[in-house]
Design a protein around this motif. Structure first.
Motif, PDB file in Angstrom:
ATOM      1  N   ASN A 389      10.896  -3.861  -0.400  1.00 25.19           N
ATOM      2  CA  ASN A 389       9.931  -4.604   0.405  1.00 25.19           C
ATOM      3  C   ASN A 389       8.540  -3.990   0.273  1.00 25.19           C
ATOM      4  O   ASN A 389       7.531  -4.699   0.188  1.00 25.19           O
ATOM      5  N   ALA A 390       8.469  -2.626   0.276  1.00 25.16           N
ATOM      6  CA  ALA A 390       7.174  -1.952   0.116  1.00 25.16           C
ATOM      7  C   ALA A 390       6.552  -2.264  -1.244  1.00 25.16           C
ATOM      8  O   ALA A 390       5.318  -2.443  -1.350  1.00 25.16           O
ATOM      9  N   LEU A 391       7.389  -2.370  -2.282  1.00 29.92           N
ATOM     10  CA  LEU A 391       6.872  -2.619  -3.634  1.00 29.92           C
ATOM     11  C   LEU A 391       6.388  -4.056  -3.782  1.00 29.92           C
ATOM     12  O   LEU A 391       5.246  -4.292  -4.193  1.00 29.92           O
ATOM     13  N   TYR A 392       7.252  -5.031  -3.416  1.00 31.07           N
ATOM     14  CA  TYR A 392       6.933  -6.430  -3.717  1.00 31.07           C
ATOM     15  C   TYR A 392       5.981  -7.075  -2.713  1.00 31.07           C
ATOM     16  O   TYR A 392       5.265  -8.006  -3.070  1.00 31.07           O
ATOM     17  N   HIS A 393       5.969  -6.572  -1.472  1.00 29.20           N
ATOM     18  CA  HIS A 393       5.104  -7.196  -0.475  1.00 29.20           C
ATOM     19  C   HIS A 393       3.928  -6.308  -0.088  1.00 29.20           C
ATOM     20  O   HIS A 393       3.067  -6.760   0.671  1.00 29.20           O
ATOM     21  N   GLY A 394       3.911  -5.089  -0.592  1.00 22.91           N
ATOM     22  CA  GLY A 394       2.804  -4.193  -0.267  1.00 22.91           C
ATOM     23  C   GLY A 394       1.989  -3.815  -1.492  1.00 22.91           C
ATOM     24  O   GLY A 394       0.802  -4.138  -1.598  1.00 22.91           O
ATOM     25  N   ILE A 395       2.638  -3.156  -2.479  1.00 21.70           N
ATOM     26  CA  ILE A 395       1.919  -2.608  -3.635  1.00 21.70           C
ATOM     27  C   ILE A 395       1.501  -3.701  -4.605  1.00 21.70           C
ATOM     28  O   ILE A 395       0.348  -3.715  -5.078  1.00 21.70           O
ATOM     29  N   LYS A 396       2.423  -4.662  -4.931  1.00 16.69           N
ATOM     30  CA  LYS A 396       2.115  -5.660  -5.959  1.00 16.69           C
ATOM     31  C   LYS A 396       0.967  -6.575  -5.548  1.00 16.69           C
ATOM     32  O   LYS A 396       0.265  -7.118  -6.432  1.00 16.69           O
ATOM     33  N   ASN A 397       0.788  -6.782  -4.245  1.00 16.31           N
ATOM     34  CA  ASN A 397      -0.285  -7.666  -3.782  1.00 16.31           C
ATOM     35  C   ASN A 397      -1.610  -6.926  -3.573  1.00 16.31           C
ATOM     36  O   ASN A 397      -2.577  -7.501  -3.068  1.00 16.31           O
ATOM     37  N   LYS A 398      -1.634  -5.648  -3.954  1.00 19.44           N
ATOM     38  CA  LYS A 398      -2.834  -4.855  -3.790  1.00 19.44           C
ATOM     39  C   LYS A 398      -3.506  -4.666  -5.152  1.00 19.44           C
ATOM     40  O   LYS A 398      -2.841  -4.471  -6.162  1.00 19.44           O
TER      41      LYS A 398
END
Length: 497
Positions: A389-398
């Motif tokens: 969740n941290a990768l796909y909804h946090g990092i990738k959208n940054k």
């Protein structure tokens, strides 16, 4: 009080009624018998005195005068009644002597139930005097019928008739005296018995009150105590304790208790089935989630391995294949539901290592778990959905490179694991929506794995445990999961100690 438990409620009430009514009935019967006895004796004495009083006053005078009229008138006894009816003589004073004697004798015979030996002796003497008087009257009557015996008859009147009636009068007065004494004795005896009866009644009533108080208390307690115990059992059931109620009672409450135990047993059975079905449902959801995630993750990873192999990146291919092997080895875990925190860390490290190959330009990570926690157990796939969740909804959208940090530490006898990122974060509305998903208040769209993780933690460790999130828009998000430290060194499925 134990002996009362084998009786029904109606029998206990009947027992209490009997304790009250039986002594009262005996007491009333005793009083009635005494009252009847004293009343009979008293009335008989009064009757005896009343009857004999009239004879004492009139018998001598009337008989002497009747005999005198018969002698001077030369009248036989049978002709006295006719003489009285044809003359001006008072019929109350002049009567047939035989009738007067027979009437007196009948009266005396009916007094044989008089009280006391003195009264009985007097009645016997009066009877003998009446017999002698009757013979003298007959002698005079015979003389009158023969004629010419006036002097003899007057002598018999003076010496025998008047002396006999005087003797009878004296005996009657003495009889009345003794009856009066007997009446006084009856009164004194009645007074004494009344005092004794009052004491006896007071004692019996006191005993009845004491017995009634204790029996009422015992019977009331035998009824209310099982009811209180049953109420306590119902409160325990309301708290989730379905242990059978152990209430000893032989009445209707025992039937109610047995029915209550049957009901709680059925409820316990149904709840266990529901829990089992819920666990099975969650496991099925988890397996469905894994079936959705793993192929997609596997396909993407294999594609990345192919690209690196075509590019001649042999070392990277070996490292990625090794990380993928470790990832799936931990995912499978021989079908176990619990793994050690060491294994969970290895699983997350393998996952992040693979993702770092794929997203090298935007991802870096750090894992910092206290080694003292390695031997404690945790539900499998607890951290992987949080990291994903941290990768796909946090990092990738940054825009730019992001970092995921995994930490593990002990706090207040709890094991806490954090997954934080410096991605795009969430505003207050988005954060509340995510919390609503975790509570089941908002339907799941994305983030299905987070709700599953939260529910599995709550089901296995208790409702006070689960996921919590902190987030600031533009700064990142932190997800925290806490589980109890105690009893996490042993797991029923994998027998870890």
């Amino acid at each position: 009080m134990k002996f009362l438990k084998k009786y029904s409620l109606s029998r206990r009430m009947n027992l209490l009624t009997g304790i009250i009514m039986v002594p009262l009935t005996v007491l009333v019967l005793y009083l009635l018998v005494n009252l009847i006895n004293f009343s009979t004796a008293y009335n008989q004495s009064v009757k005896n005195i009343t009857i004999m009083k009239d004879y004492s006053l009139n018998f001598k005078t009337d008989l002497d005068y009747s005999m005198y009229r018969a002698i001077i008138g030369n009248l036989t006894m049978d002709s006295l009644d006719e003489y009285v009816s044809n003359s001006e003589v008072d019929s109350a004073q002049v009567r047939n002597p035989y009738g007067m004697i027979n009437q007196m004798r009948n009266t005396v015979n009916h007094q044989q139930n008089a009280s006391g030996s003195e009264s009985a002796n007097l009645l016997e003497r009066i009877g003998r005097s009446l017999g002698w008087l009757e013979r003298v009257v007959k002698l005079i009557d015979d003389n009158i019928q023969e004629g010419g015996h006036y002097e003899d008859n007057m002598e018999l009147l003076d010496k025998d008739i008047r002396s006999s009636t005087l003797l009878i009068q004296d005996n009657l007065q003495e009889y009345i005296y003794y009856e009066a004494v007997n009446l006084e004795n009856i009164r004194a005896d009645l007074e004494m018995r009344a005092r004794d009866t009052l004491v006896l009644c007071t004692a019996i009533l006191g005993l009845i009150l004491v017995l009634t108080f204790f029996m009422t208390k015992m019977i009331t307690r035998s009824v209310t105590q099982p009811i209180r115990e049953l109420c306590t059992a119902t409160r325990e059931v309301a708290k989730g304790n379905f242990s059978p109620a152990e209430i000893e009672s032989g009445d209707e409450i025992q039937v109610l208790t047995n029915s209550f135990n049957d009901m709680t047993g059925e409820i316990r059975y149904l709840i266990e089935n529901i829990k089992k079905e819920q666990r099975n449902l969650r496991d099925t959801e988890l397996k469905l989630l894994q079936a959705q995630i793993n192929p997609h993750f596997l396909y993407n990873t294999l594609d990345a391995i192919v690209w690196m192999a075509e590019g001649g990146q042999d070392k990277e291919v070996v490292s990625m294949v090794t990380a993928l092997s470790e990832f799936f080895r931990t995912t499978l875990s021989e079908g176990k539901d619990y793994i050690t925190i060491r294994e969970e860390e290895s699983h997350i490290r393998s996952y992040l290592s693979i993702q770092e190959f794929r997203y090298a330009d935007i991802l870096e990570y750090e894992i910092d778990v206290n080694p003292a926690l390695y031997d404690y157990t945790i539900l499998k796939l607890t951290l992987q959905p949080l990291v994903e969740n941290a990768l796909y909804h946090g990092i990738k959208n940054k825009r730019g490179k992001g970092k995921i940090v995994v930490r593990g530490y002990e706090k207040e006898n709890k094991i806490c694991l954090e997954v934080s990122d410096n991605g795009i974060g969430m505003d207050a509305a988005e954060l509340e929506r995510l919390k609503g998903k975790l509570k089941g208040e908002v339907a799941h769209d994305r983030g299905f794995g987070l709700g599953n993780v939260n529910e599995r933690i709550r089901l296995n460790y208790g409702p006070e445990y689960g996921l919590s999130f902190e987030s600031v828009k533009g700064e990142g998000t932190k997800a925290t999961v806490c589980i109890p430290k105690e009893n996490t060194l042993f797991c029923e499925n994998n027998k870890l100690k």
